[in-house]
Design a protein around this motif. Structure first.
Motif, PDB file in Angstrom:
ATOM      1  N   ALA A 154      -2.783 -22.014  22.871  1.00 43.85           N
ATOM      2  CA  ALA A 154      -1.737 -21.007  23.051  1.00 43.85           C
ATOM      3  C   ALA A 154      -1.898 -20.250  24.376  1.00 43.85           C
ATOM      4  CB  ALA A 154      -1.761 -20.020  21.883  1.00 43.85           C
ATOM      5  N   GLY A 155      -2.949 -20.538  25.124  1.00 46.61           N
ATOM      6  CA  GLY A 155      -3.146 -19.886  26.419  1.00 46.61           C
ATOM      7  C   GLY A 155      -3.917 -18.587  26.352  1.00 46.61           C
ATOM      8  N   SER A 156      -4.543 -18.306  25.220  1.00 42.17           N
ATOM      9  CA  SER A 156      -5.284 -17.048  25.079  1.00 42.17           C
ATOM     10  C   SER A 156      -6.528 -16.991  25.958  1.00 42.17           C
ATOM     11  CB  SER A 156      -5.700 -16.838  23.623  1.00 42.17           C
ATOM     12  OG  SER A 156      -4.568 -16.722  22.803  1.00 42.17           O
ATOM     13  N   TYR A 157      -7.016 -18.125  26.401  1.00 41.76           N
ATOM     14  CA  TYR A 157      -8.215 -18.159  27.250  1.00 41.76           C
ATOM     15  C   TYR A 157      -7.874 -18.106  28.737  1.00 41.76           C
ATOM     16  CZ  TYR A 157     -11.435 -19.152  23.418  1.00 41.76           C
ATOM     17  OH  TYR A 157     -12.217 -19.060  22.298  1.00 41.76           O
ATOM     18  N   ASN A 158      -6.604 -18.148  29.092  1.00 35.98           N
ATOM     19  CA  ASN A 158      -6.216 -18.124  30.504  1.00 35.98           C
ATOM     20  C   ASN A 158      -6.717 -16.846  31.168  1.00 35.98           C
ATOM     21  OD1 ASN A 158      -4.971 -20.551  30.165  1.00 35.98           O
ATOM     22  ND2 ASN A 158      -2.894 -19.769  30.309  1.00 35.98           N
ATOM     23  N   HIS A 159      -7.293 -17.029  32.341  1.00 34.33           N
ATOM     24  CA  HIS A 159      -7.822 -15.893  33.094  1.00 34.33           C
ATOM     25  C   HIS A 159      -7.777 -16.261  34.571  1.00 34.33           C
ATOM     26  CE1 HIS A 159     -10.220 -12.359  33.964  1.00 34.33           C
ATOM     27  NE2 HIS A 159     -10.959 -13.117  34.754  1.00 34.33           N
ATOM     28  N   ALA A 160      -7.292 -15.343  35.401  1.00 28.28           N
ATOM     29  CA  ALA A 160      -7.222 -15.568  36.846  1.00 28.28           C
ATOM     30  C   ALA A 160      -8.399 -14.887  37.537  1.00 28.28           C
ATOM     31  CB  ALA A 160      -5.905 -15.023  37.396  1.00 28.28           C
ATOM     32  N   PHE A 161      -8.739 -15.373  38.734  1.00 27.42           N
ATOM     33  CA  PHE A 161      -9.783 -14.724  39.529  1.00 27.42           C
ATOM     34  C   PHE A 161      -9.384 -13.275  39.776  1.00 27.42           C
ATOM     35  CE2 PHE A 161     -10.851 -19.065  41.088  1.00 27.42           C
ATOM     36  CZ  PHE A 161     -12.172 -19.052  40.713  1.00 27.42           C
ATOM     37  N   GLY A 162     -10.313 -12.392  39.594  1.00 31.31           N
ATOM     38  CA  GLY A 162     -10.064 -10.984  39.860  1.00 31.31           C
ATOM     39  C   GLY A 162      -9.237 -10.288  38.795  1.00 31.31           C
ATOM     40  N   GLY A 163      -8.867 -11.003  37.747  1.00 27.74           N
ATOM     41  CA  GLY A 163      -8.101 -10.384  36.674  1.00 27.74           C
ATOM     42  C   GLY A 163      -8.965  -9.421  35.881  1.00 27.74           C
ATOM     43  N   SER A 164      -8.301  -8.566  35.124  1.00 29.98           N
ATOM     44  CA  SER A 164      -9.053  -7.594  34.326  1.00 29.98           C
ATOM     45  C   SER A 164      -9.784  -8.309  33.194  1.00 29.98           C
ATOM     46  CB  SER A 164      -8.108  -6.533  33.768  1.00 29.98           C
ATOM     47  OG  SER A 164      -7.151  -7.134  32.922  1.00 29.98           O
ATOM     48  N   THR A 165     -10.848  -7.701  32.733  1.00 28.75           N
ATOM     49  CA  THR A 165     -11.611  -8.265  31.625  1.00 28.75           C
ATOM     50  C   THR A 165     -10.740  -8.240  30.374  1.00 28.75           C
ATOM     51  OG1 THR A 165     -13.629  -7.405  32.611  1.00 28.75           O
ATOM     52  CG2 THR A 165     -13.749  -8.074  30.309  1.00 28.75           C
ATOM     53  N   PRO A 166     -10.654  -9.366  29.674  1.00 26.45           N
ATOM     54  CA  PRO A 166      -9.789  -9.419  28.497  1.00 26.45           C
ATOM     55  C   PRO A 166     -10.253  -8.471  27.386  1.00 26.45           C
ATOM     56  CG  PRO A 166     -10.826 -11.552  28.913  1.00 26.45           C
ATOM     57  CD  PRO A 166     -11.321 -10.610  29.934  1.00 26.45           C
ATOM     58  N   ALA A 167      -9.305  -8.079  26.560  1.00 26.87           N
ATOM     59  CA  ALA A 167      -9.626  -7.201  25.429  1.00 26.87           C
ATOM     60  C   ALA A 167     -10.520  -7.956  24.451  1.00 26.87           C
ATOM     61  CB  ALA A 167      -8.346  -6.759  24.741  1.00 26.87           C
ATOM     62  N   SER A 168     -11.457  -7.252  23.859  1.00 29.91           N
ATOM     63  CA  SER A 168     -12.417  -7.909  22.969  1.00 29.91           C
ATOM     64  C   SER A 168     -11.991  -7.862  21.508  1.00 29.91           C
ATOM     65  CB  SER A 168     -13.794  -7.277  23.143  1.00 29.91           C
ATOM     66  OG  SER A 168     -13.736  -5.909  22.790  1.00 29.91           O
ATOM     67  N   ASP A 169     -10.703  -7.597  21.247  1.00 35.02           N
ATOM     68  CA  ASP A 169     -10.254  -7.549  19.858  1.00 35.02           C
ATOM     69  C   ASP A 169      -9.938  -8.934  19.296  1.00 35.02           C
ATOM     70  OD1 ASP A 169      -8.084  -7.834  21.500  1.00 35.02           O
ATOM     71  OD2 ASP A 169      -6.770  -6.486  20.378  1.00 35.02           O
ATOM     72  N   THR A 170      -9.933  -9.952  20.139  1.00 38.85           N
ATOM     73  CA  THR A 170      -9.723 -11.333  19.670  1.00 38.85           C
ATOM     74  C   THR A 170     -10.956 -12.161  20.025  1.00 38.85           C
ATOM     75  OG1 THR A 170      -8.709 -12.050  21.750  1.00 38.85           O
ATOM     76  CG2 THR A 170      -7.215 -11.167  20.044  1.00 38.85           C
ATOM     77  N   LEU A 171     -11.099 -13.284  19.346  1.00 43.39           N
ATOM     78  CA  LEU A 171     -12.224 -14.170  19.628  1.00 43.39           C
ATOM     79  C   LEU A 171     -12.150 -14.721  21.046  1.00 43.39           C
ATOM     80  CD1 LEU A 171     -14.757 -15.587  18.657  1.00 43.39           C
ATOM     81  CD2 LEU A 171     -13.317 -17.398  17.726  1.00 43.39           C
ATOM     82  N   SER A 172     -10.937 -15.080  21.485  1.00 43.43           N
ATOM     83  CA  SER A 172     -10.791 -15.611  22.843  1.00 43.43           C
ATOM     84  C   SER A 172     -11.144 -14.547  23.878  1.00 43.43           C
ATOM     85  CB  SER A 172      -9.375 -16.136  23.067  1.00 43.43           C
ATOM     86  OG  SER A 172      -8.427 -15.095  22.918  1.00 43.43           O
ATOM     87  N   GLY A 173     -10.754 -13.297  23.627  1.00 42.86           N
ATOM     88  CA  GLY A 173     -11.098 -12.217  24.547  1.00 42.86           C
ATOM     89  C   GLY A 173     -12.594 -11.991  24.620  1.00 42.86           C
ATOM     90  N   GLN A 174     -13.265 -12.063  23.484  1.00 38.19           N
ATOM     91  CA  GLN A 174     -14.722 -11.917  23.463  1.00 38.19           C
ATOM     92  C   GLN A 174     -15.391 -13.069  24.211  1.00 38.19           C
ATOM     93  OE1 GLN A 174     -15.815 -11.708  19.351  1.00 38.19           O
ATOM     94  NE2 GLN A 174     -14.980  -9.639  19.062  1.00 38.19           N
TER      95      GLN A 174
END
Length: 148
Positions: A76-96
């Motif tokens: 679903a794209g929950s792991y997508n992350h760009a260089f320099g992007g903000s740290t993902p929220a840790s409320d989901t497994l993918s964010g953690q």
């Protein structure tokens, strides 16, 4: 060595080593040792850079394993992350997973950062970059592409 020639006695040979021969041999030895020291320095530098590349490979496999364990969110794209992007929220497994991965990159690699992109065909591209001031270039990048 003695040699008689027309009733004259000649002595041939050398009684000792001259100072010039000693100096030339010391110069040759010094050049050889300097060359050896240069090779050792280059070897250590390249070994350090290779260690960073190995660490980047292990870290890429690490996030890919986390994504394979959580295929639904990864697709679903929950792991997508760009260089320099903000740290993902840790409320989901993918964010953690992504947050932990980014922290590990920053700890294990100098100036380490990463990006993850999952396309519509579930093809994942993981990019890891780090500063390698001791190596051949100032910035290095490792890319891995696979399918979930």
């Amino acid at each position: 060595m003695l040699n008689k020639h027309k009733n004259h006695l000649f002595v041939y040979g050398q009684a000792g080593v001259s100072m010039i021969e000693v100096l030339v041999s010391i110069i040759i030895l010094s050049i050889g040792l300097l060359g050896l020291a240069g090779l050792q320095t280059a070897s250590l530098t390249q070994n350090h850079s290779a260690n960073f590349r190995s660490t980047a490979t292990v870290m890429a496999y690490s996030i890919l394993d986390s994504m394979r364990a959580n295929r639904i969110e990864a697709g679903a794209g929950s792991y997508n992350h760009a260089f320099g992007g903000s740290t993902p929220a840790s409320d989901t497994l993918s964010g953690q997973d992504v947050g932990n991965w980014l922290n590990e990159l920053a700890l294990r690699l100098p100036e380490g950062s990463g990006s993850i992109n999952v396309d519509a065909n579930n093809r994942v591209t993981v990019l890891i970059q780090w500063g390698d001031s001791r190596g051949a270039a100032a910035a290095q990048q490792f890319a891995m592409t696979t399918r979930l």
